[in-house]
Design an enzyme around this catalytic site. Sequence first.
Site, PDB file in Angstrom:
ATOM      1  N   ASP A 199       6.205  13.227  10.348  1.00 31.93           N
ATOM      2  CA  ASP A 199       6.614  12.475  11.538  1.00 31.93           C
ATOM      3  C   ASP A 199       6.375  13.237  12.840  1.00 31.93           C
ATOM      4  O   ASP A 199       6.563  14.444  12.925  1.00 31.93           O
ATOM      5  CB  ASP A 199       8.107  12.132  11.447  1.00 31.93           C
ATOM      6  N   GLU A 237       2.318   7.580   3.786  1.00 29.22           N
ATOM      7  CA  GLU A 237       2.786   8.597   2.843  1.00 29.22           C
ATOM      8  C   GLU A 237       2.572   9.998   3.431  1.00 29.22           C
ATOM      9  O   GLU A 237       2.530  10.966   2.693  1.00 29.22           O
ATOM     10  CB  GLU A 237       2.225   8.411   1.423  1.00 29.22           C
ATOM     11  N   TRP A 238       2.442  10.042   4.775  1.00 29.78           N
ATOM     12  CA  TRP A 238       2.487  11.290   5.560  1.00 29.78           C
ATOM     13  C   TRP A 238       1.326  12.242   5.281  1.00 29.78           C
ATOM     14  O   TRP A 238       1.423  13.441   5.540  1.00 29.78           O
ATOM     15  CB  TRP A 238       3.834  11.999   5.356  1.00 29.78           C
ATOM     16  N   GLY A 239       0.242  11.729   4.699  1.00 29.44           N
ATOM     17  CA  GLY A 239      -0.899  12.591   4.403  1.00 29.44           C
ATOM     18  C   GLY A 239      -0.701  13.445   3.166  1.00 29.44           C
ATOM     19  O   GLY A 239      -1.531  14.299   2.861  1.00 29.44           O
ATOM     20  N   ASP A 240       0.376  13.190   2.396  1.00 29.28           N
ATOM     21  CA  ASP A 240       0.707  14.053   1.251  1.00 29.28           C
ATOM     22  C   ASP A 240      -0.335  14.003   0.128  1.00 29.28           C
ATOM     23  O   ASP A 240      -0.503  14.975  -0.596  1.00 29.28           O
ATOM     24  CB  ASP A 240       2.060  13.638   0.643  1.00 29.28           C
ATOM     25  N   ASN A 241      -0.973  12.867  -0.056  1.00 29.60           N
ATOM     26  CA  ASN A 241      -1.894  12.674  -1.191  1.00 29.60           C
ATOM     27  C   ASN A 241      -3.314  12.401  -0.720  1.00 29.60           C
ATOM     28  O   ASN A 241      -4.021  11.592  -1.314  1.00 29.60           O
ATOM     29  CB  ASN A 241      -1.402  11.528  -2.078  1.00 29.60           C
ATOM     30  N   ASP A 290       6.285   2.656   3.598  1.00 31.28           N
ATOM     31  CA  ASP A 290       6.684   4.069   3.596  1.00 31.28           C
ATOM     32  C   ASP A 290       6.774   4.625   2.168  1.00 31.28           C
ATOM     33  O   ASP A 290       6.584   3.898   1.178  1.00 31.28           O
ATOM     34  CB  ASP A 290       8.033   4.179   4.333  1.00 31.28           C
TER      35      ASP A 290
END
Length: 403
Positions: free
Chosen positions: A205, A183-187, A146
Amino acid sequence: MASAIVLGSLSATPGAAQKIEGLAPTPPMGWNSWNHYGCNIDETLIRETADALVSSGLRDAGYVNVNLDDCWHGERDGNGNIQPDPERFPSGMKALGDYLHARGLKFGIYSDAGTQTCAGRPGSQGYEFQDARRYAEWGVDYIKYDWCNTGKGDEQRNPREAYRTMSRAIAASGRPMVLSVCEWGDNEPWLWAGQYGHLWRTTGDIINCWDCTVGHGSWSSSGILPILDQQDKLRSFGGPDKWNDPDMMEVGNLPTLAENRSHFAMWAMLAAPLIIGSDVPGMTPEITAILANKRLIAINQDPLGRGAMKWIATPDWEIWAKPLADGEWAIALLNRGDEAQSISIDWAAVELKDDTFGHRAEFAQRSYTLTDAWSGKAAGDTQTALTRKVGPRDTAVFRLRPI
Ligand code: GLA
């Protein structure tokens, strides 16, 4: 380990990523504790869940990974070794891994690239090699990694460095472990995470609602449709050993059977990892039947590894198409709305082309038989137009085989 050589191979390029290849030729399947239990997990729950996966037939349907999410952790010992919470996991993690392996299951664990996990347990930053070695000793097969507490702004940890470091730590441990990048698609992980891991989260999420977004201050979670709507543009990046992950399933946690069916059908179509996020010992027969549907699972696990594309879209309903091996296709008729819809496909009048991967259905030159994937019943062929009434928030799925 001998199995490292049989199951996967390490990249030989000096300085390159050390991802162990070949661990996820088809989307990973299993269960994860977070969506239903949050931090409230212990070894009894994990063992009962494992037993229920076996007795319900879900393990034999393919759900083999038993993944502990956040909150299994205790403190690090004086040597920096991570330990499980002694009250929740008194028998220790090696014993838990042995219990799972003895039942033909695999052992998944969770950590974080920051100083602490999202729920404030010890993170792996600075301890990557030590933690991976420890997980290997415990018999871990799968790590979800995570991105909480990795710093802010200019001080934030570099995501590529962070996931590369854990990937190398896994390789150095000598045990093949799937690395699930979270990493939630952030990068834009679809551009780089496949070098280091086998799947990457594409969004924040998931939450158990059909079409909502719920804010939690600095972050928000989303229901089935808002997550689905972010996947089509990413399909070119996914494939064997590098899967787009629209998050763990809420099948069993949604209020209606139609919503649960649609959620499962669309995750199967997307070639998404199929990670159950509900209460397995307490699962109703209807939900078990959805999750264990072997025709839907075969669509998800198809060896070609293509995610579905949004083929025909109206505001109320959509038709998605997934190319399968040997020139077959899967077609899903998704009713997004609250009214029943009569959805038709006049095969003679439509073109089905996947320009991204170069697949094409030749409805003019050849005909295809249709099988209803939910029931297994024959549903005609492409010589005749298809019309299907689809209930509110429900999804019909067909498999097309060239004759
Ligand atoms: C993040 C992840 C979730 C879950 C929690 C645990 O929010 O995206 O999937 O692992 O942390 O705290």
